[in-house]
Design a protein around this motif. Sequence first.
Motif, PDB file in Angstrom:
ATOM      1  N   ALA A  46       0.830  -1.196   0.000  1.00  0.00           N
ATOM      2  CA  ALA A  46       0.000   0.000   0.000  1.00  0.00           C
ATOM      3  C   ALA A  46       0.867   1.250   0.000  1.00  0.00           C
ATOM      4  CB  ALA A  46      -0.921  -0.001   1.217  1.00  0.00           C
ATOM      5  N   ALA A  47       0.295   2.344  -0.495  1.00  0.00           N
ATOM      6  CA  ALA A  47       1.039   3.605  -0.580  1.00  0.00           C
ATOM      7  C   ALA A  47       1.527   4.068   0.781  1.00  0.00           C
ATOM      8  CB  ALA A  47       0.152   4.672  -1.219  1.00  0.00           C
ATOM      9  N   GLU A  48       0.768   3.765   1.844  1.00  0.00           N
ATOM     10  CA  GLU A  48       1.147   4.222   3.179  1.00  0.00           C
ATOM     11  C   GLU A  48       2.471   3.609   3.635  1.00  0.00           C
ATOM     12  OE1 GLU A  48      -3.165   5.007   2.727  1.00  0.00           O
ATOM     13  OE2 GLU A  48      -1.828   3.359   2.193  1.00  0.00           O
ATOM     14  N   ALA A  49       2.824   2.430   3.129  1.00  0.00           N
ATOM     15  CA  ALA A  49       4.119   1.847   3.470  1.00  0.00           C
ATOM     16  C   ALA A  49       5.258   2.698   2.918  1.00  0.00           C
ATOM     17  CB  ALA A  49       4.209   0.418   2.926  1.00  0.00           C
ATOM     18  N   PHE A  50       5.048   3.249   1.727  1.00  0.00           N
ATOM     19  CA  PHE A  50       6.077   4.108   1.138  1.00  0.00           C
ATOM     20  C   PHE A  50       6.176   5.441   1.878  1.00  0.00           C
ATOM     21  CE2 PHE A  50       4.880   1.281  -2.410  1.00  0.00           C
ATOM     22  CZ  PHE A  50       6.122   0.681  -2.615  1.00  0.00           C
ATOM     23  N   ASP A  51       5.071   5.882   2.490  1.00  0.00           N
ATOM     24  CA  ASP A  51       5.127   7.085   3.322  1.00  0.00           C
ATOM     25  C   ASP A  51       6.075   6.869   4.494  1.00  0.00           C
ATOM     26  OD1 ASP A  51       3.208   8.228   1.664  1.00  0.00           O
ATOM     27  OD2 ASP A  51       1.541   7.836   3.030  1.00  0.00           O
TER      28      ASP A  51
END
Length: 373
Positions: A50-55
Amino acid sequence: MEHWDVVVVGGGPAGAAAALAARRADPAARVLVLDRAGFPRDKVCGDGIAAEAFDVLAGLGVEPATVTDGFPAVPRLRLTSPRGTTVERATERPSHVIPRAVLDARLIGVAQDAGAVLRRQQVRQVSVHPDRVEVDGSVTAGVLIGADGAESVVRRALGVRRNAPTELAVALRGYAPELPGQAGVQVIVTTEQRWPAYAWSFPLGDGRANVGYGELVSGGASRAGLEDGLRRLLPGVAPDALRAHRLPLSTGRPRQPDGRVLLAGDATALINPLTGEGIFYAVLSGALAGVAAGAGAGAGAAYREALGRRLGRHLRHSTTASWLSRRPALMDAVLRSAGARQQVFDDVVRLGLADGRLTLRALAGAARHLPRT
């Protein structure tokens, strides 16, 4: 005996994030990562990120493009309820699907570039003392971070109980040609038969997809049953060699003890009970553990507080949603509501793939779509 400020057991996403965070918090810290395998190495997983992991990784100084290079964004998600309701929409933020052989090697490489030392070693024994933690009688650590997965040696050394069968899932995973019409679409199919259970097919962007099927151990899961479930929910899919793995769900997450030993990722049962997602939890818990390691003997308490502050409310909501989802009619109603309203769809995705909450909007939408009695 060789001494390090922080020793991380396990070089996956949680371990790499922990090493990065420890070095970022204290550039003088001596950080050692121990893993029984050499990198690159495969790891059984759904590969969806998920994108939040890259955050979280960006907050550790990791440029997302260095991790995602060669693997295009996957902007859509298709969900099928136990009773057959299907909704497909663009997600609020796209995900990526990156094989763990690639992802883990890239992340541990970034940690090494930041000054962490990677060593190939299978950890067998951990002993905790007031002023240090000893590993295999040859290495000592000011703080030890166990990021060594579902079968964590570190967790066993602490005497932390294993997840009960009702808090533990098992899944099979392989790679297969991408489903027709699946380009750019992650697919999750649930089933009323042997519920709760689901299959997935996540496209890598090169014509292949990561496919698998999982269910609760308490339901009497067997390899033959898992293979049958995969064929039934994803007809026509012919994956290569299937490998199994356990998923310790967050519904059985143990309390982080005080002291110098911390548990991150799968080792502390951080797997979303709705979707089996674990990489976001892994990098987030690893990052929090790496920062907390600077507290020495107070690391356990500092980490427990940080986890509760960052994920506590979400984990309570995901546990409640997992309990509610045992009713297939309710799951069907939620997806009907998500099909009617993008905001409800976004709420469902955030709860299942990141750190979202069980919103009144989603509950009210589900209530409107429940069958009348």
